[in-house]
Design a protein around this motif. Sequence first.
Motif, PDB file in Angstrom:
ATOM      1  N   GLY A  10      11.287  -9.152 -26.965  1.00  0.00           N
ATOM      2  CA  GLY A  10      10.588  -8.706 -25.761  1.00  0.00           C
ATOM      3  C   GLY A  10      11.131  -9.399 -24.532  1.00  0.00           C
ATOM      4  O   GLY A  10      11.445  -8.760 -23.524  1.00  0.00           O
ATOM      5  N   MET A  11      11.295 -10.722 -24.611  1.00  0.00           N
ATOM      6  CA  MET A  11      11.783 -11.452 -23.444  1.00  0.00           C
ATOM      7  C   MET A  11      13.234 -11.098 -23.158  1.00  0.00           C
ATOM      8  O   MET A  11      13.616 -10.918 -21.987  1.00  0.00           O
ATOM      9  CB  MET A  11      11.597 -12.956 -23.639  1.00  0.00           C
ATOM     10  N   ALA A  12      14.032 -10.967 -24.201  1.00  0.00           N
ATOM     11  CA  ALA A  12      15.446 -10.613 -23.990  1.00  0.00           C
ATOM     12  C   ALA A  12      15.540  -9.261 -23.292  1.00  0.00           C
ATOM     13  O   ALA A  12      16.241  -9.116 -22.277  1.00  0.00           O
ATOM     14  CB  ALA A  12      16.180 -10.580 -25.325  1.00  0.00           C
ATOM     15  N   ALA A  13      14.789  -8.294 -23.801  1.00  0.00           N
ATOM     16  CA  ALA A  13      14.841  -6.957 -23.201  1.00  0.00           C
ATOM     17  C   ALA A  13      14.337  -7.013 -21.758  1.00  0.00           C
ATOM     18  O   ALA A  13      14.922  -6.397 -20.854  1.00  0.00           O
ATOM     19  CB  ALA A  13      14.012  -5.978 -24.011  1.00  0.00           C
ATOM     20  N   TYR A  32       5.231  -4.769 -24.955  1.00  0.00           N
ATOM     21  CA  TYR A  32       4.370  -5.302 -23.908  1.00  0.00           C
ATOM     22  C   TYR A  32       5.013  -6.507 -23.235  1.00  0.00           C
ATOM     23  O   TYR A  32       5.020  -6.635 -22.013  1.00  0.00           O
ATOM     24  CB  TYR A  32       3.027  -5.695 -24.524  1.00  0.00           C
ATOM     25  N   ILE A  33       5.552  -7.393 -24.088  1.00  0.00           N
ATOM     26  CA  ILE A  33       6.167  -8.613 -23.549  1.00  0.00           C
ATOM     27  C   ILE A  33       7.381  -8.244 -22.696  1.00  0.00           C
ATOM     28  O   ILE A  33       7.619  -8.839 -21.637  1.00  0.00           O
ATOM     29  CB  ILE A  33       6.530  -9.586 -24.699  1.00  0.00           C
ATOM     30  N   ALA A  34       8.144  -7.237 -23.134  1.00  0.00           N
ATOM     31  CA  ALA A  34       9.314  -6.818 -22.362  1.00  0.00           C
ATOM     32  C   ALA A  34       8.878  -6.371 -20.963  1.00  0.00           C
ATOM     33  O   ALA A  34       9.482  -6.747 -19.954  1.00  0.00           O
ATOM     34  CB  ALA A  34      10.043  -5.684 -23.075  1.00  0.00           C
ATOM     35  N   ARG A  35       7.813  -5.585 -20.904  1.00  0.00           N
ATOM     36  CA  ARG A  35       7.361  -5.088 -19.602  1.00  0.00           C
ATOM     37  C   ARG A  35       6.827  -6.220 -18.728  1.00  0.00           C
ATOM     38  O   ARG A  35       7.104  -6.279 -17.537  1.00  0.00           O
ATOM     39  CB  ARG A  35       6.286  -4.019 -19.803  1.00  0.00           C
ATOM     40  N   LEU A  36       6.078  -7.124 -19.357  1.00  0.00           N
ATOM     41  CA  LEU A  36       5.537  -8.249 -18.578  1.00  0.00           C
ATOM     42  C   LEU A  36       6.656  -9.135 -18.048  1.00  0.00           C
ATOM     43  O   LEU A  36       6.648  -9.553 -16.886  1.00  0.00           O
ATOM     44  CB  LEU A  36       4.595  -9.086 -19.455  1.00  0.00           C
ATOM     45  N   THR A  37       7.651  -9.413 -18.919  1.00  0.00           N
ATOM     46  CA  THR A  37       8.765 -10.270 -18.504  1.00  0.00           C
ATOM     47  C   THR A  37       9.519  -9.614 -17.354  1.00  0.00           C
ATOM     48  O   THR A  37       9.844 -10.252 -16.363  1.00  0.00           O
ATOM     49  CB  THR A  37       9.726 -10.494 -19.688  1.00  0.00           C
ATOM     50  N   ASP A  52      18.188  -0.690 -17.733  1.00  0.00           N
ATOM     51  CA  ASP A  52      16.790  -0.929 -17.376  1.00  0.00           C
ATOM     52  C   ASP A  52      15.922   0.249 -17.838  1.00  0.00           C
ATOM     53  O   ASP A  52      14.935   0.074 -18.547  1.00  0.00           O
ATOM     54  CB  ASP A  52      16.693  -1.108 -15.861  1.00  0.00           C
ATOM     55  N   TYR A  53      16.344   1.439 -17.441  1.00  0.00           N
ATOM     56  CA  TYR A  53      15.548   2.614 -17.811  1.00  0.00           C
ATOM     57  C   TYR A  53      15.475   2.761 -19.340  1.00  0.00           C
ATOM     58  O   TYR A  53      14.411   3.064 -19.898  1.00  0.00           O
ATOM     59  CB  TYR A  53      16.124   3.886 -17.184  1.00  0.00           C
ATOM     60  N   GLY A  54      16.607   2.532 -19.972  1.00  0.00           N
ATOM     61  CA  GLY A  54      16.646   2.644 -21.435  1.00  0.00           C
ATOM     62  C   GLY A  54      15.666   1.662 -22.079  1.00  0.00           C
ATOM     63  O   GLY A  54      14.821   2.037 -22.901  1.00  0.00           O
ATOM     64  N   ALA A  55      15.747   0.384 -21.674  1.00  0.00           N
ATOM     65  CA  ALA A  55      14.901  -0.647 -22.274  1.00  0.00           C
ATOM     66  C   ALA A  55      13.430  -0.330 -22.038  1.00  0.00           C
ATOM     67  O   ALA A  55      12.591  -0.466 -22.942  1.00  0.00           O
ATOM     68  CB  ALA A  55      15.259  -2.012 -21.696  1.00  0.00           C
ATOM     69  N   MET A  56      13.116   0.097 -20.829  1.00  0.00           N
ATOM     70  CA  MET A  56      11.703   0.362 -20.531  1.00  0.00           C
ATOM     71  C   MET A  56      11.204   1.635 -21.236  1.00  0.00           C
ATOM     72  O   MET A  56      10.037   1.721 -21.616  1.00  0.00           O
ATOM     73  CB  MET A  56      11.479   0.445 -19.011  1.00  0.00           C
ATOM     74  N   ALA A  57      12.093   2.598 -21.414  1.00  0.00           N
ATOM     75  CA  ALA A  57      11.695   3.807 -22.151  1.00  0.00           C
ATOM     76  C   ALA A  57      11.350   3.424 -23.597  1.00  0.00           C
ATOM     77  O   ALA A  57      10.332   3.855 -24.153  1.00  0.00           O
ATOM     78  CB  ALA A  57      12.814   4.835 -22.118  1.00  0.00           C
ATOM     79  N   ALA A  82      10.354   0.569 -24.523  1.00  0.00           N
ATOM     80  CA  ALA A  82       9.110  -0.198 -24.476  1.00  0.00           C
ATOM     81  C   ALA A  82       7.896   0.730 -24.422  1.00  0.00           C
ATOM     82  O   ALA A  82       6.885   0.486 -25.087  1.00  0.00           O
ATOM     83  CB  ALA A  82       9.119  -1.130 -23.269  1.00  0.00           C
ATOM     84  N   VAL A  83       8.004   1.793 -23.635  1.00  0.00           N
ATOM     85  CA  VAL A  83       6.886   2.750 -23.568  1.00  0.00           C
ATOM     86  C   VAL A  83       6.644   3.357 -24.950  1.00  0.00           C
ATOM     87  O   VAL A  83       5.509   3.466 -25.422  1.00  0.00           O
ATOM     88  CB  VAL A  83       7.174   3.858 -22.519  1.00  0.00           C
ATOM     89  N   LEU A  84       7.735   3.685 -25.629  1.00  0.00           N
ATOM     90  CA  LEU A  84       7.609   4.218 -26.991  1.00  0.00           C
ATOM     91  C   LEU A  84       6.910   3.205 -27.898  1.00  0.00           C
ATOM     92  O   LEU A  84       6.020   3.538 -28.665  1.00  0.00           O
ATOM     93  CB  LEU A  84       8.983   4.539 -27.566  1.00  0.00           C
ATOM     94  N   GLY A  85       7.363   1.955 -27.784  1.00  0.00           N
ATOM     95  CA  GLY A  85       6.801   0.892 -28.619  1.00  0.00           C
ATOM     96  C   GLY A  85       5.304   0.755 -28.419  1.00  0.00           C
ATOM     97  O   GLY A  85       4.555   0.531 -29.363  1.00  0.00           O
TER      98      GLY A  85
END
Lengths: 306, 546
Positions: free
Chosen positions: A113-116, A187-192, A129-134, A136-139
């Motif tokens: 999560g933090m790496a992403a 969640y952690i990816a988005r927060l980070t 960025d868009y890829g990682a967050m997409a 994350a939304v799926l996750g």
Amino acid sequence: MLKFVLRRLLLAIPVLLVVVTISFFLVRLAPGGPFMEERAYPPAVIEKLNAKYGLDKPLHEQYFNYMQRVILHLDLGPSTRYLDRTVGDVIAQGLPNSMLLGGTAYLTALVLGMAAGIIAALRQNSGVDYGAMAVAVLGVSIPNFVLGPLLVIVLSLTLYWLPPARWGDLSHLILPALTLSALYTAYIARLTRSGLVEVLRSDYIRTARAKGLRESVVLLRHALRGSLLPVVSYSGPALAFLLGGTIVVEKLFLIPGLGNFFIEAANARDSFIVVGVTLVVATLLIVLNLVVDIVYALIDPRIAYK
Amino acid sequence: MNAKPSRFLLALAALALAGCASTDAGPLYFGKLVPPTENVLRVGNGAEPRSFDPHKSSGIPESHIFDNVHEGLTGYDPRTLAPRPALAVGWSADANAGVWTFTLRRNGRFSDDTPITARDFVWSWRRIVTPETASPYASFLYYVKNGQAIAEGKLPPEKLGVSAVDDYTLRVEMEKPTAFFIKMTPHYAFTVLPRHTIEKHGDLWTRPENFVGNGPFVIAEAVPYSQVVLKKNPLYWDSGRVRLDKVVLIPAQEESQNANLYRAGEIDVVFSNYLPAPFIRKLRTYRDFQGGAQFTNYYYSLNVKRGPLKDVRVRRALNLALDKQAIAERFIGRGEKPATTFVPPGVPGYLPPPGPGYDPETARRLLAEAGYPGGKEFPVLTLYYNTQENHRTVAQAVQRMWKEQLGIRINLQNEEWQTFQARRERRDFDVARDSWVGDYIDPSTYLDLLSRDTLQNHPGWVDPKYTRLMSQANAEPDEQKRNRLLRAAEAYLIDQMPVIPVYFYALAYMKKPWVAGWYPNLLDQHPFKYVSIDRDWPQHRLARQP
């Protein structure tokens, strides 16, 4: 601080009492009983069994006997579903496995999560960025009872890389830990990402860069630290939740953890296990939440408990 | 130039041979095909055992353990399930099968090297009927003199009709003459248990560190929700025949889990009924799928004490209006056979009576005779079933057929298993889903369900004529005469219709091609003693192909 901890521990006592009382009566109110089998026992046998486990007494008496046993002797009682085990045995066998799985999922979520989040924040508004967050939304949106079987189909049944279920070595840990961690990783990816994006725009980071510090130092020493607080406040309760056993994932991957014992005990109306496991998990949640609060105070000097 | 393509073709041919498990039409076998390198059998075993004490559990997953770590007077033949000599080397019954005498082998030993004598049997059989033991199979000993009275606490266990004439002769006195008694003896309820170990360790005698058995295997490891490991017992009297060193039983409860583990090559065989029903049609196309008849029925219990169901004409009408062929083949379709009678087919020597088929016209006539022409004024009944996809499918089909053919409406209600069982036992239903897995290969394992007013008699149907026919049959030592009496009893049962037979289950399991000595049979019983890992399976398999 000490006063705060003591107060929280004292408050935990009525909470646990309520938890035990509610679960005790709920499980007794359910229709059926622990000795209801397809091949029905003769009434004489049911009587003997009820007497053996003290289930022949009036409900309030059973309740007081149970509470007495738990509080005075720290004994969670026998099991009616697993005849040669006590509730203590069941917890001793199940809890370490649940904690190993939960702990692994937690670490996975933190690292991935933090790496992403960091990568996405550094390449803001890029394809990465868009890829990682997409992802994350799926996750966040795919429930684990869907994600688990999907991972099994691809990684176990098509590529034959990992076992589809069971417990024993590292290879058995990967799929359940990934399944369990997906929501938290996302969640952690988005927060980070959001924390870091905000901090990177702040004045002290500009100053640090202006001083000529290397980008890695700016990022790791200055920016990341400031952006982590939301992650910590989220991941604390998450850890408590993950360690207490997660029924769905344990059932999906046949993991000998508390979740499997619990669900089977509920189906078999084994009130001793249901109440015992509930009590242990509730205690774990309370203690871990307290630990998280203490950690906050240590990380952020602005937080002080009185 | 020429050499290259031919070498390429050769390589292709070699690949095709190496992967002979696949053809143009798709793979012949389901999933990964890597045989184990050791003599270890890995089995999908359905659920976490409740107990490892054969006197304290009646579950099917447990039976797969009990049958292999304990052994009684006789054992199952792996194909026919007929009793084969085990600890008993011979037996005889008196003229009317009221007293049975068994001669025991002299080299029978427990796994801790303690010799087994007839006194151990006496102790074990007394233990199972003692009310304190609370054994779900205590009723098996009701056939032995005073068994029921002891189980109900009316007589001390010492009064059980079993005695040791000498160390190697066991005498069993029956409550009533019981001609089929020998067919029951392979069941683990009649096994012998180590008195010395049980008295020493109490309830904890079944833990692997304390465990003592006398079967071809012993319990070596038991990790809940992970695995039970059985290890070959070197002191077993017939250990020369045992070819597996270890058996690993995996308590995969979810059907999809069993299929996944099998496909990924983590298990070698899955017991019947542990595979996901919707995939059976597809799995059937693979060579490692095994089917066959199973000694299990599916029926509806009709509460004969309630409303219109008191009337036998109504019960007959409900039965005649069901197109069971459609239910078995179209709606379920895993190899089930429509049922017109109660006892599943396959009992050697037993010819079931003819049962009434699908006949909506007669059904309508009977309903009209009972006072409900065209279903008018017929109260709305409720059909209960335990929550499961399959049961819902059948219940919906039945609901529609009764509506279309008889003009009556019923409600469907699903319930969680325990809740449902409790309802069925207190007979708080109009119609309830029901099913029975036979315990031994004899019609009495089914027909006795309704011969007395027990908790298993869900319809609450007690008929003196039926009870009399059943006692006569069970006391008849002549096999042929007995089968005729049983047939008359079943014919009467079907005529009175307290239960509507719907279909007979079919075996459906997967077995990797290297598992030898595991045969389809009516009880899905597979003594591991006869099972082995056939390392030369590709050759053997090819040799057997037409």
